[in-house]
Design a protein around this motif. Structure first.
Motif, PDB file in Angstrom:
ATOM      1  N   ARG A   1      57.062  74.364  31.877  1.00 47.80           N
ATOM      2  CA  ARG A   1      57.098  75.371  30.627  1.00 47.80           C
ATOM      3  C   ARG A   1      58.246  76.612  31.036  1.00 47.80           C
ATOM      4  NH1 ARG A   1      51.149  74.130  28.213  1.00 47.80           N
ATOM      5  NH2 ARG A   1      51.230  74.299  30.669  1.00 47.80           N
ATOM      6  N   GLY A   2      57.994  77.239  30.524  1.00 45.97           N
ATOM      7  CA  GLY A   2      58.680  78.368  30.496  1.00 45.97           C
ATOM      8  C   GLY A   2      59.553  78.880  29.797  1.00 45.97           C
ATOM      9  N   LYS A   3      60.356  79.802  30.026  1.00 49.93           N
ATOM     10  CA  LYS A   3      61.729  80.235  29.451  1.00 49.93           C
ATOM     11  C   LYS A   3      62.761  79.254  28.954  1.00 49.93           C
ATOM     12  CE  LYS A   3      64.793  84.093  29.021  1.00 49.93           C
ATOM     13  NZ  LYS A   3      65.508  85.434  29.395  1.00 49.93           N
ATOM     14  N   PRO A   4      63.142  78.844  27.745  1.00 52.03           N
ATOM     15  CA  PRO A   4      63.443  78.477  27.924  1.00 52.03           C
ATOM     16  C   PRO A   4      65.247  78.526  28.289  1.00 52.03           C
ATOM     17  CG  PRO A   4      63.863  78.776  25.893  1.00 52.03           C
ATOM     18  CD  PRO A   4      62.765  79.373  27.224  1.00 52.03           C
ATOM     19  N   THR A   5      65.794  79.167  29.028  1.00 47.57           N
ATOM     20  CA  THR A   5      67.057  79.803  29.415  1.00 47.57           C
ATOM     21  C   THR A   5      67.253  81.002  29.943  1.00 47.57           C
ATOM     22  OG1 THR A   5      67.044  81.658  27.724  1.00 47.57           O
ATOM     23  CG2 THR A   5      67.394  79.980  26.958  1.00 47.57           C
ATOM     24  N   GLY A   6      68.170  80.577  31.331  1.00 47.60           N
ATOM     25  CA  GLY A   6      68.038  81.299  31.965  1.00 47.60           C
ATOM     26  C   GLY A   6      67.965  80.931  33.157  1.00 47.60           C
ATOM     27  N   LEU A   7      67.900  81.771  34.633  1.00 50.39           N
ATOM     28  CA  LEU A   7      68.273  80.869  35.679  1.00 50.39           C
ATOM     29  C   LEU A   7      67.779  80.064  36.404  1.00 50.39           C
ATOM     30  CD1 LEU A   7      70.268  81.027  38.287  1.00 50.39           C
ATOM     31  CD2 LEU A   7      69.221  82.848  39.615  1.00 50.39           C
ATOM     32  N   GLY A   8      65.973  80.026  35.934  1.00 48.41           N
ATOM     33  CA  GLY A   8      65.306  79.297  36.154  1.00 48.41           C
ATOM     34  C   GLY A   8      65.196  78.330  35.998  1.00 48.41           C
ATOM     35  N   MET A   9      65.466  77.928  34.548  1.00 42.72           N
ATOM     36  CA  MET A   9      65.916  76.879  33.341  1.00 42.72           C
ATOM     37  C   MET A   9      67.441  76.144  33.972  1.00 42.72           C
ATOM     38  SD  MET A   9      64.527  74.627  31.677  1.00 42.72           S
ATOM     39  CE  MET A   9      65.541  73.305  30.628  1.00 42.72           C
ATOM     40  N   ILE A  10      68.636  76.859  34.124  1.00 42.90           N
ATOM     41  CA  ILE A  10      69.761  76.368  35.154  1.00 42.90           C
ATOM     42  C   ILE A  10      69.310  75.906  36.370  1.00 42.90           C
ATOM     43  CG2 ILE A  10      71.990  76.905  35.545  1.00 42.90           C
ATOM     44  CD1 ILE A  10      71.785  78.628  33.337  1.00 42.90           C
ATOM     45  N   LEU A  11      68.910  76.353  37.370  1.00 47.88           N
ATOM     46  CA  LEU A  11      67.936  76.003  38.206  1.00 47.88           C
ATOM     47  C   LEU A  11      67.439  74.097  38.328  1.00 47.88           C
ATOM     48  CD1 LEU A  11      68.016  78.840  40.736  1.00 47.88           C
ATOM     49  CD2 LEU A  11      69.661  77.624  40.559  1.00 47.88           C
ATOM     50  N   THR A  12      66.673  74.532  37.423  1.00 50.74           N
ATOM     51  CA  THR A  12      65.702  72.874  37.449  1.00 50.74           C
ATOM     52  C   THR A  12      66.910  72.536  37.121  1.00 50.74           C
ATOM     53  OG1 THR A  12      63.852  74.650  37.018  1.00 50.74           O
ATOM     54  CG2 THR A  12      63.502  72.543  36.027  1.00 50.74           C
ATOM     55  N   ALA A  13      67.078  72.521  35.943  1.00 50.92           N
ATOM     56  CA  ALA A  13      68.015  71.174  35.308  1.00 50.92           C
ATOM     57  C   ALA A  13      69.362  71.268  36.415  1.00 50.92           C
ATOM     58  CB  ALA A  13      69.022  71.700  34.021  1.00 50.92           C
ATOM     59  N   ALA A  14      69.673  71.869  37.478  1.00 47.53           N
ATOM     60  CA  ALA A  14      70.446  71.411  38.648  1.00 47.53           C
ATOM     61  C   ALA A  14      69.900  70.661  39.512  1.00 47.53           C
ATOM     62  CB  ALA A  14      71.785  72.509  38.996  1.00 47.53           C
ATOM     63  N   ALA A  15      69.066  70.811  39.792  1.00 52.16           N
ATOM     64  CA  ALA A  15      68.061  70.116  41.043  1.00 52.16           C
ATOM     65  C   ALA A  15      68.102  68.763  40.724  1.00 52.16           C
ATOM     66  CB  ALA A  15      66.752  70.834  41.560  1.00 52.16           C
ATOM     67  N   GLY A  16      68.173  68.254  40.026  1.00 54.49           N
ATOM     68  CA  GLY A  16      68.050  66.545  40.051  1.00 54.49           C
ATOM     69  C   GLY A  16      69.087  65.863  41.203  1.00 54.49           C
ATOM     70  N   TYR A  17      69.914  65.478  40.174  1.00 55.65           N
ATOM     71  CA  TYR A  17      71.582  64.946  40.842  1.00 55.65           C
ATOM     72  C   TYR A  17      71.456  65.780  42.254  1.00 55.65           C
ATOM     73  CZ  TYR A  17      72.293  62.234  36.981  1.00 55.65           C
ATOM     74  OH  TYR A  17      72.039  60.925  35.904  1.00 55.65           O
ATOM     75  N   THR A  18      71.579  67.005  42.342  1.00 58.58           N
ATOM     76  CA  THR A  18      71.587  66.942  44.128  1.00 58.58           C
ATOM     77  C   THR A  18      70.709  66.940  44.952  1.00 58.58           C
ATOM     78  OG1 THR A  18      70.800  69.467  43.338  1.00 58.58           O
ATOM     79  CG2 THR A  18      73.392  69.048  43.110  1.00 58.58           C
ATOM     80  N   ALA A  19      69.216  66.894  44.163  1.00 62.49           N
ATOM     81  CA  ALA A  19      67.563  66.760  44.989  1.00 62.49           C
ATOM     82  C   ALA A  19      68.064  66.006  46.364  1.00 62.49           C
ATOM     83  CB  ALA A  19      66.872  66.973  44.613  1.00 62.49           C
ATOM     84  N   PRO A  20      68.503  64.424  45.692  1.00 61.39           N
ATOM     85  CA  PRO A  20      68.731  63.307  47.318  1.00 61.39           C
ATOM     86  C   PRO A  20      69.818  63.989  47.844  1.00 61.39           C
ATOM     87  CG  PRO A  20      68.210  61.928  44.921  1.00 61.39           C
ATOM     88  CD  PRO A  20      68.655  63.734  44.631  1.00 61.39           C
ATOM     89  N   PRO A  21      70.280  63.880  47.701  1.00 60.21           N
ATOM     90  CA  PRO A  21      71.787  64.298  49.016  1.00 60.21           C
ATOM     91  C   PRO A  21      71.267  65.305  49.419  1.00 60.21           C
ATOM     92  CG  PRO A  21      72.422  64.597  46.657  1.00 60.21           C
ATOM     93  CD  PRO A  21      71.183  63.686  46.635  1.00 60.21           C
ATOM     94  N   LEU A  22      71.080  66.765  49.025  1.00 58.64           N
ATOM     95  CA  LEU A  22      70.076  67.598  49.991  1.00 58.64           C
ATOM     96  C   LEU A  22      69.126  67.202  50.520  1.00 58.64           C
ATOM     97  CD1 LEU A  22      70.945  70.156  47.172  1.00 58.64           C
ATOM     98  CD2 LEU A  22      72.185  69.609  49.609  1.00 58.64           C
ATOM     99  N   LEU A  23      68.080  66.589  50.103  1.00 57.47           N
ATOM    100  CA  LEU A  23      67.042  66.261  51.470  1.00 57.47           C
ATOM    101  C   LEU A  23      67.428  65.522  52.049  1.00 57.47           C
ATOM    102  CD1 LEU A  23      64.509  64.865  48.297  1.00 57.47           C
ATOM    103  CD2 LEU A  23      64.191  66.945  50.075  1.00 57.47           C
ATOM    104  N   GLY A  24      68.626  64.489  51.698  1.00 56.21           N
ATOM    105  CA  GLY A  24      69.434  63.384  53.005  1.00 56.21           C
ATOM    106  C   GLY A  24      70.034  63.965  54.098  1.00 56.21           C
ATOM    107  N   LEU A  25      70.601  65.809  53.761  1.00 53.23           N
ATOM    108  CA  LEU A  25      71.445  66.136  54.589  1.00 53.23           C
ATOM    109  C   LEU A  25      69.340  67.314  55.510  1.00 53.23           C
ATOM    110  CD1 LEU A  25      74.144  67.613  55.096  1.00 53.23           C
ATOM    111  CD2 LEU A  25      73.386  69.800  53.963  1.00 53.23           C
ATOM    112  N   GLY A  26      69.222  67.238  55.005  1.00 53.45           N
ATOM    113  CA  GLY A  26      67.614  68.561  55.613  1.00 53.45           C
ATOM    114  C   GLY A  26      67.244  67.137  56.235  1.00 53.45           C
ATOM    115  N   GLY A  27      66.941  66.069  55.549  1.00 53.27           N
ATOM    116  CA  GLY A  27      66.646  64.984  57.069  1.00 53.27           C
ATOM    117  C   GLY A  27      67.579  64.553  58.431  1.00 53.27           C
ATOM    118  N   ALA A  28      68.172  64.471  58.053  1.00 53.66           N
ATOM    119  CA  ALA A  28      69.453  64.497  59.308  1.00 53.66           C
ATOM    120  C   ALA A  28      69.428  65.921  59.821  1.00 53.66           C
ATOM    121  CB  ALA A  28      71.073  63.818  58.266  1.00 53.66           C
ATOM    122  N   ALA A  29      69.157  66.950  59.257  1.00 51.25           N
ATOM    123  CA  ALA A  29      69.190  68.219  60.319  1.00 51.25           C
ATOM    124  C   ALA A  29      68.371  67.784  61.169  1.00 51.25           C
ATOM    125  CB  ALA A  29      68.911  69.310  59.983  1.00 51.25           C
ATOM    126  N   LEU A  30      66.935  67.369  61.110  1.00 51.56           N
ATOM    127  CA  LEU A  30      65.498  66.695  61.236  1.00 51.56           C
ATOM    128  C   LEU A  30      65.920  66.102  62.770  1.00 51.56           C
ATOM    129  CD1 LEU A  30      63.598  67.435  58.370  1.00 51.56           C
ATOM    130  CD2 LEU A  30      62.801  69.314  60.734  1.00 51.56           C
TER     131      LEU A  30
END
Length: 245
Positions: A87-116
């Motif tokens: 819940r929050g503002k239905p538009t704006g940067l926060g909503m955009i980043l939230t929507a974009a985070a789904g498909y990018t999260a697994p590979p980015l988590l994998g990249l962070g894991g590879a760094a560790l």
């Protein structure tokens, strides 16, 4: 007693924050093959994709909180779909980043894991993953989702506490390979669905409505992030395995 507790905590912290021995190159290759074995075959992927969905919806939820939105709950379904409600503002940067985070999260988590793993922080990786799964479990709002996250988190906890260094290393490398490789396939699946006229309310379509940028460009971004993460993370894992040898 206080001294004993302090010593135990210090010992635990040293174990978590310290480095662990590098696995042999054959272990790195074997975990790569194992990850492919649960990603490439369609029948197996239908089950293993649940883990990618956990990372996908967890990415939505985490970014929603980081951008100041209120997270209402997360649902995971047996068809490997999921839903994160914030819940929050239905538009704006926060909503955009939230929507974009789904498909990018697994590979980015994998990249962070590879760094560790490249830094030899195998135990730290396992504990961080366990902590994220526990935090996510609090926000799950359906029985199937709770069971899935509980089983996944329980596996990480058992390996972290009871397994030896070699098993921990093999498990950690397998998980990171799975995130890197498994993070690539969903974007291609989404592209195939959209080409058949389906998935009209996908993350890419929601982002298109939010930004007035064509959904195809957002899909390209998902591809770019997942493939770049795979190349970078894979290079770290394989390079570290060669050096460790």
């Amino acid at each position: 007693m206080d001294s004993t507790a302090s010593t135990s905590l210090a010992s635990l912290w040293d174990q978590v924050s310290g480095t662990q021995p590098d696995p042999d190159l054959w272990v790195v290759i074997a975990t790569l093959v194992a990850a492919l074995a649960v990603i490439v075959p369609h029948g197996v992927w239908r089950l293993s994709r649940n883990a990618i969905t956990i990372a996908h919806e967890g990415g939505h939820g985490l970014v929603a909180l980081l951008t100041g939105r209120s997270l209402s709950g997360i649902r995971l379904h047996s068809d490997t779909s999921g839903l994160t409600v914030s819940r929050g503002k239905p538009t704006g940067l926060g909503m955009i980043l939230t929507a974009a985070a789904g498909y990018t999260a697994p590979p980015l988590l994998g990249l962070g894991g590879a760094a560790l793993l490249g830094l030899g922080r195998i135990t730290l990786l396992l504990w961080l993953a366990t902590a994220l799964l526990v935090a996510m479990l609090v926000m799950i709002r359906n029985a199937y989702g709770a069971l899935t996250v509980l089983l996944t988190g329980g596996t990480f906890l058992v390996v972290s506490w009871l397994a030896g260094p070699q098993v921990q290393a093999a498990f950690a490398y397998a998980v990171v390979w799975f995130l890197l490789l498994g993070g690539v396939r969903p974007a291609f699946e989404l592209q195939a669905k959209r080409s058949r006229g389906g998935a009209g309310d996908s993350d890419a379509d929601q982002l298109s409505r939010l930004t007035h940028v064509p959904a195809g460009l957002w899909l390209f971004l998902f591809h770019a992030v997942s493939l770049c993460a795979l190349l970078g993370g894979g290079r770290w894992l394989l390079g570290h395995g060669v050096l460790g040898r």
